[in-house]
Write a protein that holds these residues in place. Structure first.
Motif, PDB file in Angstrom:
ATOM      1  N   LYS A 103      97.827  19.535   1.373  1.00 43.29           N
ATOM      2  CA  LYS A 103      97.154  20.659   0.703  1.00 43.29           C
ATOM      3  C   LYS A 103      96.752  21.725   1.720  1.00 43.29           C
ATOM      4  O   LYS A 103      96.299  21.387   2.819  1.00 43.29           O
ATOM      5  CB  LYS A 103      95.930  20.166  -0.077  1.00 43.29           C
ATOM      6  CG  LYS A 103      94.826  19.528   0.760  1.00 43.29           C
ATOM      7  CD  LYS A 103      93.767  18.859  -0.114  1.00 43.29           C
ATOM      8  CE  LYS A 103      92.619  18.337   0.740  1.00 43.29           C
ATOM      9  NZ  LYS A 103      91.721  17.444   0.000  1.00 43.29           N
ATOM     10  N   SER A 163      91.367  10.161   5.806  1.00 42.03           N
ATOM     11  CA  SER A 163      91.437  10.189   7.272  1.00 42.03           C
ATOM     12  C   SER A 163      90.306   9.399   7.939  1.00 42.03           C
ATOM     13  O   SER A 163      90.537   8.677   8.897  1.00 42.03           O
ATOM     14  CB  SER A 163      91.389  11.637   7.782  1.00 42.03           C
ATOM     15  OG  SER A 163      92.596  12.284   7.465  1.00 42.03           O
ATOM     16  N   ARG A 186      91.672  21.568   8.071  1.00 42.07           N
ATOM     17  CA  ARG A 186      92.009  22.649   7.143  1.00 42.07           C
ATOM     18  C   ARG A 186      90.997  23.769   7.290  1.00 42.07           C
ATOM     19  O   ARG A 186      89.815  23.515   7.481  1.00 42.07           O
ATOM     20  CB  ARG A 186      91.975  22.136   5.695  1.00 42.07           C
ATOM     21  CG  ARG A 186      93.100  21.181   5.341  1.00 42.07           C
ATOM     22  CD  ARG A 186      92.947  20.619   3.936  1.00 42.07           C
ATOM     23  NE  ARG A 186      91.760  19.800   3.807  1.00 42.07           N
ATOM     24  CZ  ARG A 186      91.753  18.478   4.019  1.00 42.07           C
ATOM     25  NH1 ARG A 186      92.847  17.847   4.354  1.00 42.07           N
ATOM     26  NH2 ARG A 186      90.639  17.788   3.898  1.00 42.07           N
ATOM     27  N   THR A 220      93.877  15.331   7.198  1.00 41.30           N
ATOM     28  CA  THR A 220      93.411  15.834   8.490  1.00 41.30           C
ATOM     29  C   THR A 220      93.991  15.066   9.675  1.00 41.30           C
ATOM     30  O   THR A 220      94.371  15.675  10.681  1.00 41.30           O
ATOM     31  CB  THR A 220      91.870  15.762   8.536  1.00 41.30           C
ATOM     32  OG1 THR A 220      91.356  16.373   7.351  1.00 41.30           O
ATOM     33  CG2 THR A 220      91.324  16.486   9.753  1.00 41.30           C
TER      34      THR A 220
HETATM   35  C1  LIG Z   1      91.851  16.243   0.684  1.00 45.40           C
HETATM   36  C2  LIG Z   1      91.917  14.895   0.083  1.00 45.40           C
HETATM   37  C3  LIG Z   1      92.295  13.781   0.846  1.00 45.40           C
HETATM   38  C4  LIG Z   1      92.606  13.854   2.320  1.00 45.40           C
HETATM   39  O1  LIG Z   1      91.432  14.051   3.061  1.00 45.40           O
HETATM   40  P1  LIG Z   1      91.456  13.971   4.658  1.00 45.40           P
HETATM   41  O2  LIG Z   1      90.041  13.685   5.015  1.00 45.40           O
HETATM   42  O3  LIG Z   1      91.918  15.304   5.148  1.00 45.40           O
HETATM   43  O4  LIG Z   1      92.361  12.876   5.049  1.00 45.40           O
HETATM   44  C5  LIG Z   1      92.383  12.557   0.194  1.00 45.40           C
HETATM   45  N1  LIG Z   1      92.122  12.427  -1.120  1.00 45.40           N
HETATM   46  C6  LIG Z   1      91.751  13.470  -1.884  1.00 45.40           C
HETATM   47  C7  LIG Z   1      91.471  13.253  -3.327  1.00 45.40           C
HETATM   48  C8  LIG Z   1      91.627  14.738  -1.311  1.00 45.40           C
HETATM   49  O5  LIG Z   1      91.249  15.773  -2.084  1.00 45.40           O
END
Ligand SMILES: *Cc1c(COP(=O)(O)O)cnc(C)c1O
Length: 216
Positions: A28, A190, A214, A208
């Motif tokens: 994303k 993450s 991000r 991440t």
């Molecule tokens: C953004 C998101 C993730 C990933 O998060 P990170 O901490 O960047 O790994 C996982 N699950 C959902 C539902 C998210 O919105």
């Protein structure tokens, strides 16, 4: 030449190599060039949390990518996503399930879904309560939704540094999951994916740690 994305992926795959699990690379907000770097390293499962972004990326990126819708899904956007999505993680109401079934039937497909369960202590996170989930699963009503295939459960832990609490929340979801005959338990991001795997997850959603921070 190996990019930082590729070495991040390699590190994670090594870390999780003892577990039977699917790594969803959460792309994303990230541009297609970076997604292709991960793709070139062999990654095929990618996660997006906005319908417009998932559709735009799916239209131009390689067709063997499996797209996961991981964010909150609004009912009026379901119709755009059904032709492209491999798995919808955040099904948090029966109304949404009904709409997915309706749109999937129009294109004669069966859409894989995970029911999101509210395991965090914050009330901002979406999902069925354990009681609501149990009620739906034993009701037999899922049989009415022939164009939806419930593959399992998804949960998000509380946003906290307290890993003991996070571990307890994951363990509770695993216990619910074990009561049913399901294939997929999506939990872990993450900051907590290893803990999630230790607690029984078999699908982790990692952004991440692969793509970096991000900005949005
Ligand atoms: C953004 C998101 C993730 C990933 O998060 P990170 O901490 O960047 O790994 C996982 N699950 C959902 C539902 C998210 O919105």
């Amino acid at each position: 030449m190996s990019s930082s994305i590729q070495s991040n992926l390699e590190t994670i795959l090594t870390t999780i190599s003892g577990y039977e699990c699917t790594l969803v690379a959460v792309s994303k907000t990230k541009p297609n060039e970076l997604i292709l770097e991960a793709y070139d390293a062999g990654q095929r499962d990618f996660g997006e949390n906005k319908v417009q972004d998932l559709v735009a990326k799916a239209e131009v990126l390689p067709k063997d990518i499996k797209w996961h819708m991981i964010g909150h899904l609004q009912r009026n956007k379901v119709k755009y996503i059904v032709p492209f999505v491999h798995l919808i993680h955040g099904v948090d109401s029966e109304k949404l399930l009904k709409e997915i079934n309706k749109q999937a039937s129009k294109i004669d497909q069966v859409i894989n879904c995970l029911l999101q369960v509210h395991i965090a202590s914050e009330d901002s996170k979406f999902g069925f309560s354990e009681d609501e989930l149990n009620e739906l699963l034993v009701s037999g009503r899922l049989n009415e939704y022939a164009h939806v295939s419930i593959k399992g459960l998804m949960g998000m832990a509380t946003f906290t540094q307290n890993m003991e609490q996070v571990g307890e929340e994951f363990a509770r979801l695993k216990k619910v999951y074990d009561q049913y005959d399901m294939q997929t338990l999506s939990m872990g991001m993450s900051g907590d994916y290893l803990l999630a795997l230790e607690k029984g997850s078999n699908m982790i959603r990692v952004g991440t740690a692969i793509f970096g921070k991000r900005n949005l």
